[in-house]
Design a protein around this motif. Sequence first.
Motif, PDB file in Angstrom:
ATOM      1  N   HIS A  41       0.822  -1.207   0.000  1.00  0.00           N
ATOM      2  CA  HIS A  41       0.000   0.000   0.000  1.00  0.00           C
ATOM      3  C   HIS A  41       0.858   1.260   0.000  1.00  0.00           C
ATOM      4  O   HIS A  41       1.938   1.282   0.570  1.00  0.00           O
ATOM      5  CB  HIS A  41      -0.895   0.043   1.253  1.00  0.00           C
ATOM      6  N   ALA A  42       0.324   2.309  -0.617  1.00  0.00           N
ATOM      7  CA  ALA A  42       0.913   3.647  -0.573  1.00  0.00           C
ATOM      8  C   ALA A  42      -0.230   4.621  -0.315  1.00  0.00           C
ATOM      9  O   ALA A  42      -1.400   4.269  -0.493  1.00  0.00           O
ATOM     10  CB  ALA A  42       1.615   3.980  -1.882  1.00  0.00           C
ATOM     11  N   GLU A  43       0.103   5.827   0.098  1.00  0.00           N
ATOM     12  CA  GLU A  43      -0.951   6.780   0.441  1.00  0.00           C
ATOM     13  C   GLU A  43      -1.837   7.131  -0.743  1.00  0.00           C
ATOM     14  O   GLU A  43      -3.055   7.106  -0.639  1.00  0.00           O
ATOM     15  CB  GLU A  43      -0.359   8.059   1.032  1.00  0.00           C
ATOM     16  N   ALA A  44      -1.245   7.462  -1.882  1.00  0.00           N
ATOM     17  CA  ALA A  44      -2.048   7.989  -2.986  1.00  0.00           C
ATOM     18  C   ALA A  44      -1.994   7.154  -4.262  1.00  0.00           C
ATOM     19  O   ALA A  44      -2.607   7.517  -5.253  1.00  0.00           O
ATOM     20  CB  ALA A  44      -1.605   9.419  -3.289  1.00  0.00           C
ATOM     21  N   MET A  45      -1.274   6.033  -4.229  1.00  0.00           N
ATOM     22  CA  MET A  45      -1.091   5.250  -5.449  1.00  0.00           C
ATOM     23  C   MET A  45      -1.362   3.777  -5.179  1.00  0.00           C
ATOM     24  O   MET A  45      -0.936   3.240  -4.151  1.00  0.00           O
ATOM     25  CB  MET A  45       0.363   5.445  -5.911  1.00  0.00           C
ATOM     26  N   LYS A  46      -2.060   3.131  -6.098  1.00  0.00           N
ATOM     27  CA  LYS A  46      -2.304   1.698  -5.972  1.00  0.00           C
ATOM     28  C   LYS A  46      -0.991   0.958  -6.218  1.00  0.00           C
ATOM     29  O   LYS A  46      -0.283   1.240  -7.170  1.00  0.00           O
ATOM     30  CB  LYS A  46      -3.346   1.249  -6.991  1.00  0.00           C
ATOM     31  N   LEU A  47      -0.682   0.030  -5.342  1.00  0.00           N
ATOM     32  CA  LEU A  47       0.454  -0.864  -5.553  1.00  0.00           C
ATOM     33  C   LEU A  47      -0.141  -2.253  -5.747  1.00  0.00           C
ATOM     34  O   LEU A  47      -0.948  -2.458  -6.631  1.00  0.00           O
ATOM     35  CB  LEU A  47       1.421  -0.803  -4.367  1.00  0.00           C
ATOM     36  N   VAL A  48       0.196  -3.186  -4.893  1.00  0.00           N
ATOM     37  CA  VAL A  48      -0.436  -4.502  -4.919  1.00  0.00           C
ATOM     38  C   VAL A  48      -1.872  -4.369  -4.405  1.00  0.00           C
ATOM     39  O   VAL A  48      -2.801  -4.939  -4.962  1.00  0.00           O
ATOM     40  CB  VAL A  48       0.370  -5.508  -4.057  1.00  0.00           C
ATOM     41  N   GLY A  49      -2.020  -3.591  -3.361  1.00  0.00           N
ATOM     42  CA  GLY A  49      -3.336  -3.315  -2.794  1.00  0.00           C
ATOM     43  C   GLY A  49      -3.736  -1.881  -3.076  1.00  0.00           C
ATOM     44  O   GLY A  49      -2.983  -1.117  -3.679  1.00  0.00           O
ATOM     45  N   PRO A  50      -4.921  -1.500  -2.644  1.00  0.00           N
ATOM     46  CA  PRO A  50      -5.409  -0.135  -2.896  1.00  0.00           C
ATOM     47  C   PRO A  50      -4.606   0.909  -2.135  1.00  0.00           C
ATOM     48  O   PRO A  50      -3.978   0.612  -1.123  1.00  0.00           O
ATOM     49  CB  PRO A  50      -6.851  -0.185  -2.391  1.00  0.00           C
ATOM     50  N   SER A  51      -4.666   2.133  -2.632  1.00  0.00           N
ATOM     51  CA  SER A  51      -4.027   3.236  -1.905  1.00  0.00           C
ATOM     52  C   SER A  51      -4.844   3.525  -0.648  1.00  0.00           C
ATOM     53  O   SER A  51      -6.037   3.201  -0.575  1.00  0.00           O
ATOM     54  CB  SER A  51      -3.963   4.492  -2.780  1.00  0.00           C
ATOM     55  N   TYR A  52      -4.214   4.138   0.318  1.00  0.00           N
ATOM     56  CA  TYR A  52      -4.925   4.504   1.538  1.00  0.00           C
ATOM     57  C   TYR A  52      -6.048   5.491   1.235  1.00  0.00           C
ATOM     58  O   TYR A  52      -7.124   5.425   1.820  1.00  0.00           O
ATOM     59  CB  TYR A  52      -3.967   5.107   2.569  1.00  0.00           C
ATOM     60  N   LYS A  53      -5.804   6.393   0.281  1.00  0.00           N
ATOM     61  CA  LYS A  53      -6.844   7.363  -0.075  1.00  0.00           C
ATOM     62  C   LYS A  53      -8.040   6.676  -0.727  1.00  0.00           C
ATOM     63  O   LYS A  53      -9.181   7.068  -0.494  1.00  0.00           O
ATOM     64  CB  LYS A  53      -6.279   8.463  -0.977  1.00  0.00           C
ATOM     65  N   ASP A  54      -7.801   5.639  -1.534  1.00  0.00           N
ATOM     66  CA  ASP A  54      -8.912   4.892  -2.129  1.00  0.00           C
ATOM     67  C   ASP A  54      -9.707   4.156  -1.055  1.00  0.00           C
ATOM     68  O   ASP A  54     -10.933   4.065  -1.132  1.00  0.00           O
ATOM     69  CB  ASP A  54      -8.409   3.909  -3.184  1.00  0.00           C
ATOM     70  N   ILE A  55      -9.009   3.643  -0.058  1.00  0.00           N
ATOM     71  CA  ILE A  55      -9.698   2.981   1.061  1.00  0.00           C
ATOM     72  C   ILE A  55     -10.570   3.995   1.790  1.00  0.00           C
ATOM     73  O   ILE A  55     -11.738   3.719   2.092  1.00  0.00           O
ATOM     74  CB  ILE A  55      -8.674   2.328   2.015  1.00  0.00           C
ATOM     75  N   ALA A  56     -10.006   5.169   2.054  1.00  0.00           N
ATOM     76  CA  ALA A  56     -10.772   6.222   2.745  1.00  0.00           C
ATOM     77  C   ALA A  56     -12.011   6.603   1.948  1.00  0.00           C
ATOM     78  O   ALA A  56     -13.095   6.780   2.519  1.00  0.00           O
ATOM     79  CB  ALA A  56      -9.892   7.443   2.983  1.00  0.00           C
ATOM     80  N   LYS A  57     -11.866   6.717   0.625  1.00  0.00           N
ATOM     81  CA  LYS A  57     -13.011   7.061  -0.232  1.00  0.00           C
ATOM     82  C   LYS A  57     -14.082   5.976  -0.189  1.00  0.00           C
ATOM     83  O   LYS A  57     -15.267   6.263  -0.075  1.00  0.00           O
ATOM     84  CB  LYS A  57     -12.555   7.231  -1.679  1.00  0.00           C
ATOM     85  N   SER A  78      -9.276 -11.550   0.995  1.00  0.00           N
ATOM     86  CA  SER A  78      -9.266 -11.066  -0.386  1.00  0.00           C
ATOM     87  C   SER A  78     -10.696 -10.902  -0.863  1.00  0.00           C
ATOM     88  O   SER A  78     -11.641 -11.268  -0.175  1.00  0.00           O
ATOM     89  CB  SER A  78      -8.516 -12.039  -1.297  1.00  0.00           C
ATOM     90  N   GLY A  79     -10.825 -10.349  -2.061  1.00  0.00           N
ATOM     91  CA  GLY A  79     -12.129 -10.236  -2.680  1.00  0.00           C
ATOM     92  C   GLY A  79     -12.696  -8.835  -2.722  1.00  0.00           C
ATOM     93  O   GLY A  79     -13.427  -8.507  -3.639  1.00  0.00           O
ATOM     94  N   VAL A  80     -12.386  -8.000  -1.744  1.00  0.00           N
ATOM     95  CA  VAL A  80     -12.929  -6.652  -1.725  1.00  0.00           C
ATOM     96  C   VAL A  80     -12.270  -5.794  -2.799  1.00  0.00           C
ATOM     97  O   VAL A  80     -12.929  -5.021  -3.488  1.00  0.00           O
ATOM     98  CB  VAL A  80     -12.757  -6.003  -0.327  1.00  0.00           C
ATOM     99  N   TRP A  81     -10.954  -5.951  -2.972  1.00  0.00           N
ATOM    100  CA  TRP A  81     -10.197  -5.139  -3.929  1.00  0.00           C
ATOM    101  C   TRP A  81      -9.595  -5.981  -5.046  1.00  0.00           C
ATOM    102  O   TRP A  81      -8.755  -5.498  -5.794  1.00  0.00           O
ATOM    103  CB  TRP A  81      -9.083  -4.389  -3.204  1.00  0.00           C
ATOM    104  N   GLY A  82      -9.981  -7.240  -5.140  1.00  0.00           N
ATOM    105  CA  GLY A  82      -9.436  -8.124  -6.169  1.00  0.00           C
ATOM    106  C   GLY A  82      -9.040  -9.460  -5.563  1.00  0.00           C
ATOM    107  O   GLY A  82      -9.283  -9.736  -4.384  1.00  0.00           O
ATOM    108  N   ALA A  83      -8.415 -10.278  -6.381  1.00  0.00           N
ATOM    109  CA  ALA A  83      -8.105 -11.641  -5.971  1.00  0.00           C
ATOM    110  C   ALA A  83      -6.841 -11.774  -5.134  1.00  0.00           C
ATOM    111  O   ALA A  83      -6.659 -12.778  -4.441  1.00  0.00           O
ATOM    112  CB  ALA A  83      -7.980 -12.527  -7.213  1.00  0.00           C
ATOM    113  N   ILE A  84      -5.954 -10.794  -5.178  1.00  0.00           N
ATOM    114  CA  ILE A  84      -4.698 -10.893  -4.428  1.00  0.00           C
ATOM    115  C   ILE A  84      -5.007 -10.724  -2.940  1.00  0.00           C
ATOM    116  O   ILE A  84      -5.556  -9.708  -2.525  1.00  0.00           O
ATOM    117  CB  ILE A  84      -3.673  -9.851  -4.896  1.00  0.00           C
TER     118      ILE A  84
END
Length: 108
Positions: A41-57, A78-84
Amino acid sequence: MTVTRSIIAVAAGLFVCSAAHAADAAKAQALMKGSDCSACHAEAMKLVGPSYKDIAKKYAGDATAPEKLVKKIKAGGSGVWGAIPMTPHPNLKDEDAKEMVDYILSLK
């Protein structure tokens, strides 16, 4: 109380709240840096998982989000943001996970 004193009292209260929020954010960031969060995870960019800002949204306005996300961090899944899958963190203290979640949900 005069208007001036009222304004000063309100401003002082906001300063205390802002200072407390900054301290909480710093603690949460330190907890996250000391864990494996940044591997996915990163604050503003999707890496393997969602960004923290996307989670907040995604969870904005969801009063049950903090409790759900603390459980998700601890149990993984898994499942909320994809299969990983997100790896579980069962040894993370509930209060530390809550600190992290509160910080993430505060991001806009």
